[in-house]
Design a protein around this motif. Structure first.
Motif, short mmCIF file in Angstrom:
data_model
loop_
_atom_site.label_atom_id
_atom_site.label_comp_id
_atom_site.label_asym_id
_atom_site.label_seq_id
_atom_site.Cartn_x
_atom_site.Cartn_y
_atom_site.Cartn_z
N ALA A 63 -1.71 -26.84 2.66
CA ALA A 63 -2.77 -26.49 2.28
C ALA A 63 -3.19 -25.19 3.21
O ALA A 63 -3.87 -24.24 3.38
N VAL A 64 -2.70 -25.54 5.02
CA VAL A 64 -2.35 -24.32 5.61
C VAL A 64 -2.15 -23.40 4.83
O VAL A 64 -2.57 -21.67 5.70
N TRP A 65 -0.87 -22.98 5.34
CA TRP A 65 -0.14 -22.71 4.64
C TRP A 65 -0.06 -21.87 3.64
O TRP A 65 -0.20 -19.72 3.64
N SER A 66 -0.71 -22.28 2.60
CA SER A 66 -0.90 -21.24 1.23
C SER A 66 -2.12 -20.50 1.44
O SER A 66 -2.29 -19.71 0.72
N GLY A 67 -3.35 -21.73 2.00
CA GLY A 67 -5.30 -20.63 2.19
C GLY A 67 -4.56 -19.42 3.20
O GLY A 67 -5.17 -18.44 2.33
N ILE A 68 -4.21 -19.18 4.56
CA ILE A 68 -3.90 -18.67 5.11
C ILE A 68 -2.58 -17.26 4.46
O ILE A 68 -3.01 -16.58 4.40
N GLY A 69 -1.61 -17.87 4.07
CA GLY A 69 -1.03 -16.42 3.15
C GLY A 69 -1.90 -15.80 2.20
O GLY A 69 -1.88 -14.95 1.69
N ILE A 70 -2.99 -16.53 1.63
CA ILE A 70 -3.47 -15.56 0.00
C ILE A 70 -4.13 -14.97 0.63
O ILE A 70 -4.81 -13.76 0.62
N VAL A 71 -5.28 -15.02 1.44
CA VAL A 71 -6.31 -14.44 2.57
C VAL A 71 -5.91 -13.41 2.78
O VAL A 71 -5.99 -12.14 2.81
N ALA A 72 -4.49 -13.56 3.81
CA ALA A 72 -3.66 -12.22 4.28
C ALA A 72 -3.13 -10.90 2.98
O ALA A 72 -3.12 -10.34 3.15
N ILE A 73 -2.38 -12.19 1.81
CA ILE A 73 -1.88 -11.70 0.97
C ILE A 73 -3.30 -10.26 -0.11
O ILE A 73 -2.68 -9.17 0.32
N SER A 74 -4.19 -10.74 0.61
CA SER A 74 -5.30 -10.12 -0.37
C SER A 74 -5.39 -9.10 0.37
O SER A 74 -5.23 -7.81 0.21
N LEU A 75 -5.63 -9.18 1.81
CA LEU A 75 -5.88 -8.09 2.95
C LEU A 75 -5.18 -6.83 2.45
O LEU A 75 -5.33 -5.87 2.86
N ILE A 76 -3.63 -7.39 3.08
CA ILE A 76 -2.51 -6.24 2.32
C ILE A 76 -2.52 -5.94 0.95
O ILE A 76 -2.15 -4.57 1.29
N GLY A 77 -2.62 -6.80 0.30
CA GLY A 77 -2.95 -5.40 -1.47
C GLY A 77 -4.25 -4.95 -1.05
O GLY A 77 -3.98 -3.52 -2.17
N PHE A 78 -4.94 -5.45 -0.73
CA PHE A 78 -6.64 -3.89 -0.36
C PHE A 78 -5.85 -2.80 0.69
O PHE A 78 -6.39 -1.64 -0.14
N VAL A 79 -5.61 -3.67 2.02
CA VAL A 79 -5.28 -2.46 2.60
C VAL A 79 -4.10 -1.00 1.92
O VAL A 79 -3.89 -0.12 1.61
N LEU A 80 -3.36 -1.96 1.75
CA LEU A 80 -1.69 -1.00 1.67
C LEU A 80 -1.58 -0.71 0.17
O LEU A 80 -1.93 0.63 0.54
N TYR A 81 -1.72 -1.45 -0.90
CA TYR A 81 -2.22 -1.38 -2.65
C TYR A 81 -2.96 -0.92 -2.83
O TYR A 81 -2.98 -0.50 -4.25
N ARG A 82 -4.20 -0.62 -2.37
CA ARG A 82 -5.77 -0.24 -2.70
C ARG A 82 -6.23 -1.03 -3.36
O ARG A 82 -6.66 -0.77 -4.96
N GLN A 83 -5.65 -2.71 -3.91
CA GLN A 83 -6.42 -3.10 -4.66
C GLN A 83 -7.41 -4.05 -4.74
O GLN A 83 -8.19 -3.99 -3.67
#
Length: 112
Positions: A63-83
């Motif tokens: 739960a911790v691994w996937s939860g933090i990963g989901i949020v971090a990847i979403s933020l990276i997608g927003f910043v790096l890939y303009r998603q």
């Protein structure tokens, strides 16, 4: 100071974030550099997750691994890939963060 298991879990999360971020950049494994990062990132992630699972219950760790990963990847997608992230996406991620905090702050099951 966090126990070694929680440090392993943090390293697993970091490896998963690196691997997933590089997965997009690998363009279907057609670019060698990012492709190597994918394999290394996920290798680190699963090794460290396996070490964390020695003392952290599997459901809690995942739960911790996937939860933090989901949020971090979403933020990276927003910043790096303009998603774009719309309001439902942001609300959902807020709930994931809240759930992760509840597990870590209040659940006796998370003691490693």
């Amino acid at each position: 100071m966090p126990s070694l298991s929680w440090i392993y879990l943090a390293a697993a999360i970091a490896g998963e974030i690196v691997g997933t971020s590089a997965l997009k950049a690998s363009q279907g494994f057609s670019r060698p550099g990012p492709s190597v990062l994918v394999v290394l990132g996920y290798g680190v992630a699963f090794y460290c997750l396996s070490q964390a699972l020695r003392t952290i219950p599997m459901g809690i760790a995942y739960a911790v691994w996937s939860g933090i990963g989901i949020v971090a990847i979403s933020l990276i997608g927003f910043v790096l890939y303009r998603q774009r992230l719309d309001m439902p996406a942001l609300l959902g991620m807020g709930l994931i963060v809240a759930g992760t905090l509840v597990i870590n702050l209040f659940s006796g099951s998370s003691a490693g």
